[in-house]
Design a protein around this motif. Structure first.
Motif, PDB file in Angstrom:
ATOM      1  N   LEU A 166       0.835  -1.210   0.000  1.00 51.30           N
ATOM      2  CA  LEU A 166       0.000   0.000   0.000  1.00 51.30           C
ATOM      3  C   LEU A 166       0.868   1.257   0.000  1.00 51.30           C
ATOM      4  CD1 LEU A 166      -2.735  -1.086   2.575  1.00 51.30           C
ATOM      5  CD2 LEU A 166      -3.003  -0.919   0.115  1.00 51.30           C
ATOM      6  N   SER A 167       1.952   1.198   0.803  1.00 50.10           N
ATOM      7  CA  SER A 167       2.841   2.360   0.830  1.00 50.10           C
ATOM      8  C   SER A 167       3.499   2.585  -0.526  1.00 50.10           C
ATOM      9  CB  SER A 167       3.914   2.156   1.903  1.00 50.10           C
ATOM     10  OG  SER A 167       3.334   2.006   3.176  1.00 50.10           O
ATOM     11  N   LYS A 169       2.130   1.804  -3.423  1.00 54.87           N
ATOM     12  CA  LYS A 169       1.123   2.427  -4.285  1.00 54.87           C
ATOM     13  C   LYS A 169       1.001   3.921  -3.976  1.00 54.87           C
ATOM     14  CE  LYS A 169      -1.685  -1.745  -4.969  1.00 54.87           C
ATOM     15  NZ  LYS A 169      -3.016  -2.364  -4.735  1.00 54.87           N
ATOM     16  N   ASP A 170       0.964   4.234  -2.660  1.00 56.43           N
ATOM     17  CA  ASP A 170       0.896   5.655  -2.285  1.00 56.43           C
ATOM     18  C   ASP A 170       2.110   6.408  -2.805  1.00 56.43           C
ATOM     19  OD1 ASP A 170      -1.454   5.107  -1.012  1.00 56.43           O
ATOM     20  OD2 ASP A 170      -0.549   4.848   0.971  1.00 56.43           O
ATOM     21  N   ARG A 171       3.285   5.744  -2.715  1.00 63.40           N
ATOM     22  CA  ARG A 171       4.494   6.415  -3.191  1.00 63.40           C
ATOM     23  C   ARG A 171       4.424   6.666  -4.688  1.00 63.40           C
ATOM     24  NH1 ARG A 171       9.181   5.514  -5.563  1.00 63.40           N
ATOM     25  NH2 ARG A 171       8.659   3.355  -5.992  1.00 63.40           N
ATOM     26  N   GLY A 173       1.680   7.026  -6.440  1.00 65.68           N
ATOM     27  CA  GLY A 173       0.737   8.136  -6.657  1.00 65.68           C
ATOM     28  C   GLY A 173       1.368   9.475  -6.343  1.00 65.68           C
ATOM     29  N   LEU A 174       2.105   9.512  -5.215  1.00 59.12           N
ATOM     30  CA  LEU A 174       2.771  10.762  -4.856  1.00 59.12           C
ATOM     31  C   LEU A 174       3.848  11.126  -5.879  1.00 59.12           C
ATOM     32  CD1 LEU A 174       3.144  10.201  -1.007  1.00 59.12           C
ATOM     33  CD2 LEU A 174       1.583  11.782  -2.148  1.00 59.12           C
TER      34      LEU A 174
END
Length: 384
Positions: A166-167, A169-171, A173-174
């Motif tokens: 998840l991190s 994926k967030d990374r 996206g960021l």
């Protein structure tokens, strides 16, 4: 089962720790020493009196050299198996290494000297010691971990893996957002660069215009300064003549003021004498007033002390009076309560007496009814 696993873990880790200690000890002995290193190590050991260690190290170097030559000859002759001399030398190396470890453990001075010359340590052997130390920790942790703990660790690892995904994926996206914002910022920077170029051109034009204006202003200022100098010279002549007239007037004024000052000083002396007399009279009057004030203060303090004692006395009298009134009121309340209690007891006795008389009267009436009933039954029988 848990105790057996812990015991096995301790045994395995003790073996690994012993091996690690021996490898770390052997890592301080140069594997391929040059002439300077040999002289330095042998000389230091000979000076410290560690001849056994010195001879053992020399024998170890000799065996390593023989083993290396045997391997090279075996590879050159394409003889990859059945090399008995190589096995014998390897066994001798093993025994010599064990003996050297025991000697260094008994002679800490020799070990300290080898550690001082630790610049020639083998990086590969150092890495092997580090890997073996990590292996000891992993082995002890794996052997001393129960099935439940292993399952919990696996669950925790899966949860951490999911969190990592998840991190990630967030990374991503960021990262995409950052790239988008970076592109926007690059556009803004390009626009600002164009604006800066335009402003620089305008600034250059303004600078040229200002230079021309400054040159014109300097020319006009030069002409104005020359005119001002001429006017200043004429004005200085006028002011000089006017200054001479003023100096003459000042001298006359000074003489007049001196006469006025003398008259005022005489008046000042007269007023000072009168003021001194009045101050002395005022001090005398204030001294008398101060004496009166002190007398009144002493009387006030005495009367205040007397008032305080009388106030305490009357406070005690008032307190006694209030206590007497409270006691009288309490006694009257107690008497009223006793009277009420007596009335209640009298009423209760009357009710009890009434109840008792009623019971007695009902018992008498019941007896009379029984007697009458018996008489009626006897008369009937006689009629038959």
């Amino acid at each position: 089962m848990h105790k057996l696993t812990s015991l096995e873990a301790q045994r395995v880790t003790s073996v690994l720790d012993s091996t690690l200690e021996k490898l770390q000890t052997l890592s301080y002995i140069p594997t391929e020493p040059d002439a300077d290193t040999v002289d330095t190590v042998v000389g230091a050991l000979q000076e410290s009196g560690s001849n056994n260690v010195k001879s053992c190290i020399q024998q170890l170097w000799q065996l390593e050299d023989n083993y290396r030559r045997t391997k090279e000859s075996a590879f050159s002759n394409s003889n990859f198996g059945g090399n008995e001399s190589g096995f014998e030398i390897g066994e001798q190396l093993h025994n010599t290494s064990r003996t050297l470890c025991r000697l260094l453990r008994k002679h800490p001075i020799a070990m300290d000297m080898l550690m001082e010359n630790s610049s020639s340590r083998s990086p590969a052997l150092i890495n092997a010691c580090q890997f073996l130390q990590d292996l000891a920790g992993i082995t002890f942790r794996r052997l001393s971990t129960t099935v439940e703990e292993e399952a919990a660790n696996s669950k925790t690892l899966r949860e951490l893996t999911d969190k990592q995904k998840l991190s990630e994926k967030d990374r991503e996206g960021l990262q995409q957002n950052l790239e988008f914002q970076r592109a926007e910022k690059d556009k803004e920077v390009a626009m600002l660069g164009q604006t800066i170029s335009k402003l620089r051109a305008e600034l250059h034009d303004i600078t040229r215009t200002n230079e021309i204006e400054v040159a014109n202003i300097e020319q006009s200022a030069k002409e104005n300064v020359e005119n001002a100098r001429d006017q200043h010279a004429a004005r200085c002549e006028e002011l000089k003549s006017e200054t001479d007239k003023l100096l003459e007037a000042i001298k006359n004024k000074f003489a007049k003021n001196a006469e006025t000052e003398n008259a005022l000083r005489k008046r000042k002396s007269k007023f000072e004498n009168e003021l001194t007399t009045k101050i002395a009279a005022y001090d005398q009057e204030m001294g008398d007033k101060q004496a009166q004030i002190e007398d009144i203060t002493s009387k006030f303090n005495a009367e205040e002390a007397e008032l305080k004692s009388l106030q305490e006395h009357f406070d005690k009298v008032d307190a006694n009076t209030a206590t007497s009134d409270a006691e009288a009121k309490l006694l009257s309340d107690i008497a009223a309560m006793d009277l009420a209690a007596d009335n209640i007891l009298g009423d209760a006795c009357t009710v009890i007496q009434k109840r008792a008389r009623g019971i007695i009267d009902r018992a008498i009436v019941a007896k009379l009814k029984k007697k009458k009933g018996k008489g009626k039954k006897g008369k009937g029988k006689k009629k038959k």
